[in-house]
Design a protein around this motif. Structure first.
Motif, PDB file in Angstrom:
ATOM      1  N   GLN A   1       0.843  -1.199   0.000  1.00 32.62           N
ATOM      2  CA  GLN A   1       0.000   0.000   0.000  1.00 32.62           C
ATOM      3  C   GLN A   1       0.877   1.247   0.000  1.00 32.62           C
ATOM      4  OE1 GLN A   1      -2.275   0.616   3.563  1.00 32.62           O
ATOM      5  NE2 GLN A   1      -3.340   2.413   2.782  1.00 32.62           N
ATOM      6  N   ILE A   2       0.816   2.027  -1.062  1.00 29.85           N
ATOM      7  CA  ILE A   2       1.551   3.287  -1.155  1.00 29.85           C
ATOM      8  C   ILE A   2       0.631   4.420  -0.710  1.00 29.85           C
ATOM      9  CG2 ILE A   2       2.756   4.878  -2.686  1.00 29.85           C
ATOM     10  CD1 ILE A   2       4.237   2.265  -2.186  1.00 29.85           C
ATOM     11  N   LEU A   3       1.126   5.246   0.208  1.00 32.23           N
ATOM     12  CA  LEU A   3       0.315   6.332   0.759  1.00 32.23           C
ATOM     13  C   LEU A   3       0.491   7.611  -0.052  1.00 32.23           C
ATOM     14  CD1 LEU A   3       1.063   5.841   4.568  1.00 32.23           C
ATOM     15  CD2 LEU A   3      -0.944   5.071   3.301  1.00 32.23           C
ATOM     16  N   PRO A   4      -0.567   8.415  -0.175  1.00 33.52           N
ATOM     17  CA  PRO A   4      -0.428   9.713  -0.845  1.00 33.52           C
ATOM     18  C   PRO A   4       0.448  10.643  -0.016  1.00 33.52           C
ATOM     19  CG  PRO A   4      -2.593   9.508   0.180  1.00 33.52           C
ATOM     20  CD  PRO A   4      -1.944   8.161   0.288  1.00 33.52           C
ATOM     21  N   VAL A   5       1.346  11.356  -0.678  1.00 34.16           N
ATOM     22  CA  VAL A   5       2.227  12.298   0.013  1.00 34.16           C
ATOM     23  C   VAL A   5       1.543  13.658   0.002  1.00 34.16           C
ATOM     24  CG1 VAL A   5       4.522  13.335   0.072  1.00 34.16           C
ATOM     25  CG2 VAL A   5       4.238  10.973  -0.709  1.00 34.16           C
ATOM     26  N   SER A   6       0.802  13.926   1.064  1.00 29.73           N
ATOM     27  CA  SER A   6       0.020  15.163   1.141  1.00 29.73           C
ATOM     28  C   SER A   6      -0.202  15.508   2.605  1.00 29.73           C
ATOM     29  CB  SER A   6      -1.325  14.988   0.425  1.00 29.73           C
ATOM     30  OG  SER A   6      -2.074  13.937   1.019  1.00 29.73           O
ATOM     31  N   GLY A   7      -0.811  16.671   2.840  1.00 27.38           N
ATOM     32  CA  GLY A   7      -1.100  17.101   4.204  1.00 27.38           C
ATOM     33  C   GLY A   7       0.000  17.977   4.764  1.00 27.38           C
ATOM     34  N   THR A   8       0.210  17.900   6.070  1.00 28.60           N
ATOM     35  CA  THR A   8       1.240  18.705   6.723  1.00 28.60           C
ATOM     36  C   THR A   8       2.624  18.194   6.338  1.00 28.60           C
ATOM     37  OG1 THR A   8       1.374  17.299   8.682  1.00 28.60           O
ATOM     38  CG2 THR A   8      -0.323  19.018   8.684  1.00 28.60           C
ATOM     39  N   SER A   9       3.644  18.989   6.641  1.00 28.95           N
ATOM     40  CA  SER A   9       5.010  18.567   6.322  1.00 28.95           C
ATOM     41  C   SER A   9       5.364  17.280   7.063  1.00 28.95           C
ATOM     42  CB  SER A   9       6.002  19.672   6.687  1.00 28.95           C
ATOM     43  OG  SER A   9       5.935  19.981   8.068  1.00 28.95           O
ATOM     44  N   GLU A  10       4.859  17.135   8.274  1.00 28.45           N
ATOM     45  CA  GLU A  10       5.129  15.922   9.050  1.00 28.45           C
ATOM     46  C   GLU A  10       4.425  14.715   8.440  1.00 28.45           C
ATOM     47  OE1 GLU A  10       4.040  15.051  13.493  1.00 28.45           O
ATOM     48  OE2 GLU A  10       5.801  16.363  13.453  1.00 28.45           O
ATOM     49  N   GLN A  11       3.192  14.903   7.984  1.00 28.10           N
ATOM     50  CA  GLN A  11       2.454  13.820   7.345  1.00 28.10           C
ATOM     51  C   GLN A  11       3.121  13.405   6.035  1.00 28.10           C
ATOM     52  OE1 GLN A  11      -1.443  15.634   7.219  1.00 28.10           O
ATOM     53  NE2 GLN A  11      -2.157  14.489   9.013  1.00 28.10           N
ATOM     54  N   LYS A  12       3.646  14.374   5.308  1.00 32.78           N
ATOM     55  CA  LYS A  12       4.364  14.055   4.073  1.00 32.78           C
ATOM     56  C   LYS A  12       5.620  13.234   4.382  1.00 32.78           C
ATOM     57  CE  LYS A  12       2.870  18.186   1.525  1.00 32.78           C
ATOM     58  NZ  LYS A  12       3.312  19.472   0.940  1.00 32.78           N
ATOM     59  N   LYS A  13       6.296  13.607   5.464  1.00 34.48           N
ATOM     60  CA  LYS A  13       7.534  12.923   5.829  1.00 34.48           C
ATOM     61  C   LYS A  13       7.274  11.457   6.195  1.00 34.48           C
ATOM     62  CE  LYS A  13      10.064  15.176   8.766  1.00 34.48           C
ATOM     63  NZ  LYS A  13      10.617  15.620  10.082  1.00 34.48           N
ATOM     64  N   VAL A  14       6.245  11.215   7.013  1.00 34.44           N
ATOM     65  CA  VAL A  14       5.967   9.829   7.412  1.00 34.44           C
ATOM     66  C   VAL A  14       5.457   9.017   6.225  1.00 34.44           C
ATOM     67  CG1 VAL A  14       5.588  10.364   9.850  1.00 34.44           C
ATOM     68  CG2 VAL A  14       3.649  10.404   8.277  1.00 34.44           C
ATOM     69  N   ALA A  15       4.703   9.667   5.326  1.00 34.41           N
ATOM     70  CA  ALA A  15       4.214   8.959   4.140  1.00 34.41           C
ATOM     71  C   ALA A  15       5.376   8.547   3.240  1.00 34.41           C
ATOM     72  CB  ALA A  15       3.237   9.841   3.371  1.00 34.41           C
ATOM     73  N   MET A  16       6.330   9.446   3.025  1.00 35.94           N
ATOM     74  CA  MET A  16       7.477   9.123   2.172  1.00 35.94           C
ATOM     75  C   MET A  16       8.337   8.024   2.801  1.00 35.94           C
ATOM     76  SD  MET A  16       8.743  12.711   0.432  1.00 35.94           S
ATOM     77  CE  MET A  16       8.892  13.636   1.960  1.00 35.94           C
ATOM     78  N   THR A  17       8.487   8.075   4.120  1.00 36.22           N
ATOM     79  CA  THR A  17       9.267   7.037   4.802  1.00 36.22           C
ATOM     80  C   THR A  17       8.594   5.683   4.657  1.00 36.22           C
ATOM     81  OG1 THR A  17      10.111   8.661   6.389  1.00 36.22           O
ATOM     82  CG2 THR A  17      10.243   6.334   7.026  1.00 36.22           C
ATOM     83  N   TRP A  18       7.288   5.650   4.858  1.00 38.06           N
ATOM     84  CA  TRP A  18       6.533   4.403   4.680  1.00 38.06           C
ATOM     85  C   TRP A  18       6.640   3.905   3.240  1.00 38.06           C
ATOM     86  CZ3 TRP A  18       4.180   0.372   6.773  1.00 38.06           C
ATOM     87  CH2 TRP A  18       3.250  -0.341   6.008  1.00 38.06           C
ATOM     88  N   ASN A  19       6.494   4.795   2.287  1.00 38.24           N
ATOM     89  CA  ASN A  19       6.530   4.387   0.882  1.00 38.24           C
ATOM     90  C   ASN A  19       7.901   3.845   0.475  1.00 38.24           C
ATOM     91  OD1 ASN A  19       3.889   5.214   0.690  1.00 38.24           O
ATOM     92  ND2 ASN A  19       4.352   7.163  -0.316  1.00 38.24           N
ATOM     93  N   ARG A  20       8.956   4.303   1.135  1.00 37.39           N
ATOM     94  CA  ARG A  20      10.302   3.810   0.824  1.00 37.39           C
ATOM     95  C   ARG A  20      10.559   2.433   1.430  1.00 37.39           C
ATOM     96  NH1 ARG A  20      12.286   9.182   2.810  1.00 37.39           N
ATOM     97  NH2 ARG A  20      12.559  10.543   1.010  1.00 37.39           N
TER      98      ARG A  20
END
Length: 451
Positions: free
Chosen positions: A230-249
């Motif tokens: 499951q790939i998460l959308p990279v959106s929202g706050t800067s912190e939400q973007k950071k955790v999404a990118m980490t999860w996606n990696r």
């Protein structure tokens, strides 16, 4: 009734159904008490509660005398009778191997001092006697320890390509014969010799679907498939973007290791985000590994022996040693800071490495989890050079290293979501409040976008 896990790894589920939540994994050879639920599932005690495992991957243990165990608590009293009021015959230390004579409710009868004694069963991890096998050493050198514990005494070393006879596998450890006695090595540095079988796969077994077809789940090696399904959308706050990118990696590997350690994967994502923004390598610095050079550690490993030369090039605050780090290449240059800029971090590190390579590598935190080099042995490496070379080239080494670094108290803190308590162990008591709040904030951000 006792049973032995026959699969390489066996999922423990919350309900007796393939759709149940995975609570954890049992390794091959583990022995547990079982109660039959139906023709397909067995109930077991698991983490102070219960869980369910597929019956087809468990072998009923007909003879308790074929079992052995390892003490899993710091000190364990051995008594003359199976009761808390029994006379204490002696004490066993953590990691001590014991031979099982019989099982009594809540107690085990063991061989002790040429006789027998009784110990509480919850403080002994049980394993079944298995057939020995041959394995090659795949590390440059591999420490041989007295007990299956990273802190146990080192008895010696074995070299790359040496063939060992493995008597038993105990979780992350293998029991071998060394100088005529039992000893233990990390089994991730062994390659089993199986000429007639396909090598390198770990089968994570489970029950089949509701039609009872035998369809075991096959999990890749823990270094395979970093990305999650499951790939998460990279959106929202800067912190939400950071955790999404980490999860996606790294979410695929993080999820498997988190399940194995029975922690919420959101905790692992949060720790990586706080330590390095979830990155192991810096694209704007020739894609080199992210590091942080610690002047006070270089003082410890090199400067103490060369104080005058150290002070020509390095400074730090003697009261709060992790602050006010500055350096200069020559005495004619101005002192300058370097933290927060990877290009400058590497300039300082390369300069220190030209003075003393090992001391410099011991003095940096590395990669996505920012593990200090001096912890190389704790996470399973034989030398600081081996850790550095692995981290410098392989992101999966960062992720595996994160979980290898977690101590049992750290894992317990994460399970209870005590982030400040975790940070006290991971980041140091002086920074536990700050880091604890950061980790908690990133944890909540991930839970929000993953829900």
């Amino acid at each position: 009734m006792l049973a032995t896990v026959s699969a390489s790894a066996l999922n423990v589920r919350s309900i007796p159904n393939i759709s149940g939540q995975i609570l954890g994994v049992l390794n091959e050879g583990s022995v547990v008490d079982v109660t039959e639920v139906d023709n397909n599932w067995l109930q077991i005690p698991f983490n102070d509660s219960i869980g369910f495992v597929s019956k087809i991957y468990m072998e009923i243990q007909p003879q308790v005398s074929k079992l052995y165990g390892f003490v899993n608590t710091a000190l364990l009293n051995v008594r003359d009778v199976p009761t808390a009021s029994g006379l204490i015959l002696g004490t066993l230390f953590s990691g001590t191997k014991v031979s099982i004579v019989s099982q009594i409710p809540d107690w085990l009868e063991i061989e002790f001092n040429n006789g027998i004694g009784f110990v509480l069963s919850k403080y002994v991890d049980l394993f079944a006697q298995t057939k020995s096998y041959q394995a090659d050493v795949i590390a440059a050198t591999l420490n041989v320890r007295q007990k299956p514990d990273k802190k146990a005494q080192i008895l010696g070393q074995v070299k790359n390509a040496m063939k060992l006879t493995v008597e038993a596998d105990i979780g992350a450890w293998s029991e071998i014969l060394f100088n005529g006695s039992s000893a233990y090595v990390f089994n991730k540095f062994l390659k089993r010799i199986e000429p007639d079988e396909e090598q390198g796969k770990i089968t994570v077994a489970d029950n089949a679907d509701e039609e009872n077809e035998t369809k075991p789940e096959v999990a890749e090696s823990l270094t395979d498939k970093l990305q999650p399904l499951q790939i998460l959308p990279v959106s929202g706050t800067s912190e939400q973007k950071k955790v999404a990118m980490t999860w996606n990696r790294y979410g695929g590997l993080l999820n498997r290791l988190s399940k194995k350690n029975e922690i919420d994967v959101a905790c692992a994502v949060a720790v990586l985000c706080v330590e390095s923004s979830g990155k192991g390598f810096e694209q704007n610095n020739d894609n080199r590994m992210i590091i942080r050079f610690e002047n006070h550690k270089f003082w410890k490993y090199w400067g103490k022996k060369n104080p005058a030369d150290f002070r020509k090039h390095f400074q730090y605050n003697s009261d709060k040693v992790w602050t006010k780090h500055k350096w200069r290449k020559t005495e004619n240059e101005e002192w300058q800071g370097f933290h927060g800029n990877q290009s400058k971090e590497w300039q300082v590190f390369e300069f220190a490495r030209s003075i003393d390579a090992d001391s410099a590598m011991l003095s940096i935190s590395m990669g996505a989890p920012q593990i200090m080099g001096f912890h190389f042995e704790r996470i399973g490496y034989q030398s600081i050079k081996e850790m550095f070379n692995s981290f410098a080239t392989d992101i999966s080494a960062h992720i595996n290293g994160l979980f290898d670094f977690f101590s049992d108290p750290m894992v317990r803190k994460l399970r209870s979501l005590d982030f400040e308590g975790f940070a006290a162990g991971y980041n140091g008591s002086g920074q536990k409040v700050k880091y604890g709040k950061w980790i908690e904030s990133h944890y909540k951000s991930f839970k929000q976008i993953k829900s």
